[in-house]
Every structure is written in C-alpha cells, then in structure tokens.
Design an enzyme around this catalytic site. Sequence first.
Site, mmCIF file in Angstrom:
data_model
loop_
_atom_site.group_PDB
_atom_site.id
_atom_site.type_symbol
_atom_site.label_atom_id
_atom_site.label_comp_id
_atom_site.label_asym_id
_atom_site.label_seq_id
_atom_site.Cartn_x
_atom_site.Cartn_y
_atom_site.Cartn_z
ATOM 1 N N ARG A 167 2.796 -1.764 -2.092
ATOM 2 C CA ARG A 167 1.777 -0.681 -3.013
ATOM 3 C C ARG A 167 1.447 -1.425 -4.089
ATOM 4 O O ARG A 167 0.854 -1.091 -4.911
ATOM 5 C CB ARG A 167 2.546 0.550 -2.726
ATOM 6 N N SER A 240 -1.562 9.379 2.258
ATOM 7 C CA SER A 240 -0.610 9.610 1.845
ATOM 8 C C SER A 240 -1.102 9.939 0.189
ATOM 9 O O SER A 240 -1.015 8.288 -0.518
ATOM 10 C CB SER A 240 0.470 8.388 1.975
ATOM 11 N N GLU A 336 -0.711 6.964 -5.480
ATOM 12 C CA GLU A 336 -0.683 6.163 -4.531
ATOM 13 C C GLU A 336 -1.920 5.496 -4.688
ATOM 14 O O GLU A 336 -2.852 4.590 -5.517
ATOM 15 C CB GLU A 336 -0.852 5.745 -2.856
#
Length: 341
Positions: A167, A240, A336
Amino acid sequence: MSLVVQEQVSLKPLNTFGFDVTARFYAKASQDKDVCEALAFAKQHDVPLYVLGGGSNLVLTEDIDALVLHMASRGIRLLSESEDGAVIIEAEAGESWQTLVDATLALGLSGLENLSLIPGTVGASPIQNIGAYGVELKDVFAGLTALARESESLQEFSLEECAFAYRESRFKAEPGKWIVLRVRFRLSRNPNLRLDYGPIRQKLDEMGIIVPTPEAVSQAVSAIRREKLPDPAMLGNAGSFFKNPVVDKETARHLKLRYPDVVLYPQPDGRSKLAAGWLIDKAGWRGYRDGAIGVHDRQALVLVNRGGGTGHEVMQLAERIKIDIAQRFSVTLEMEPGTLT
C-alpha cells in the site's frame, strides 16, 4: 485558457464517504494540457492544486481552499503484443478501474481479475499500489507517465523507480510532486490464475466452476467483495480503512499463543501480516455506531457514514480504534485513506 474552472463546488457526490465539503475552485482534466492549465491557474490565484480521482480512498474533513482538479481523462489502448502472449495495455488516469478490468477481460487478457471491483481510478492505482486476493498492482505494472508539478515536464517511471511496497509507492511518499497521467500494465493471453488467497476457490465451487477462467475469477472476486463490503452508493465508506499490519516474528508468536484463532499471513522476510479486520472485530468494534458514524456490522475493517456525518468524526473514531488495538494487542494500525494532495 480552455480549462473550465468553477467556484464553490460541493464535493459530496465526488467522495464515497459522502462528506459535504466545498472546494473553492474545481475543474476537470480531460487531457494533459488541462493539467498544465490547472497548475497555471493555481499559481495565478496563489492556491494549492489538489488532484481528485474517484474519491474512494479519501477522508475530507473541511472545506478546501484550493483548486481541486478532477482527473477525467479516458482511453484504453493496446500498445504491444509478443508471441508468448504478453500484452502491454495503457489506460488514462481518469478511467474507472473497473472499466479497465472489464475491458482487459473482454480482450481475453489475464492479470487484473483478482483486482476486480476495487473502487477508484486508474491514476490512483499506483499511488496506493492497490491489491486484493494475493495480487498487487506492482505484479502487473509495466510503467507510467507522470507530470512533474514544478517543472511541468513529463517523466516515465519503471517498476523499480516507483518503489512499490505494501500500500505504498514513491508517489505516496512524495505527495504533491507528481501527477499521474496514464499507467501501463503487463497482462497475458495465457492465464496464470491466482486462486489460493482467501475464499476464491470456495466461491468458484459454489458457482459450479470446474475449470476457472479469468472471467470466472473476476466474477468470484466481485461476488466476495459485494458480500463483504457495503456499496458506497448505499452506505458511505472508503472500503478498507486500515492497512493489515506487519509484525515481527516474536510479536506474531505471542499473539498466536494468546489468540489461537488470530489470522496470520507469513511473509518472505520471516515477519507476519495480521488481518486488521480480525483485530478490530476481536476488540468488539464491529457494528459499533456513534450517531451517523460507525463500524460496518459485517466487516470491521470498514468505517461508515450513514448520512450527515463528518470527516472529523470518522478520524476521531479511527483514532479511538487505533488506541484500543495498540493497548489490547501491542499492534499499531495505519489508516489507508488519505487526504487531497
């Protein structure tokens, strides 16, 4: 200047949380020259330039005193094909990610099927190094073209130059330096399907699929995501909200002793990736609600806005969850979603 700039524009329909914040200036970029004109406009009016994609990985906390540039470029092109079935596809930054996935499947290409139904745009995909069900963008990445904000020059990036990690990417580490214009992908006409991550095989069995194809895997992944994740059109969310934390071997061992059912994914370097959703669920947060803001009742990894909530409220809830997880499990969660840069 051909760029159309609007003033005092609500971004509520342009972020999947549905937060009602206002941009002082707003414009759409359908081609490269629009991006250059937007940079010039921002300099002329002495305001920052913020780039907006699909608004699906974003928390907006307040009105934005800036020019928000919405990437709206379109186009998917087949650049090359070799005898071994390898194909290079290029897509413009403003293309919907799912539109790209569907287009490549229609062309008989494999590589993106496990990344089906991820919200957002092509331009945002390398910034976050999006991933799902055992595949990350870096696994199919062939290069990209970005604009350097300072010099307004085009630069090509190879896989190595993007510094992809879980990520993470060079573009995320250098916010405000680059604007991604188009991305290239290395796909194949000879499928090498990834079926062993998560419940993909189980879902294929439920669908009665004996010999999987890329299309069938895409359908299975899409079905799994629809079961687990709420539709932003029905319930505001950014997917998420926390990354799956990676911990050292000793921390993983202690957690396994204390919680035999802990979800661990061994990593090549000896560390383990934990399921953030499992941690949050185990701590009792799944289904939590505080006014309009809360935690989804089927997926603890998803924070939701049931209507009328604010970005500040989501961030406050996220901080409470982070503190609780750190105290319970000695594990630090990272969010995130980002903000506009």
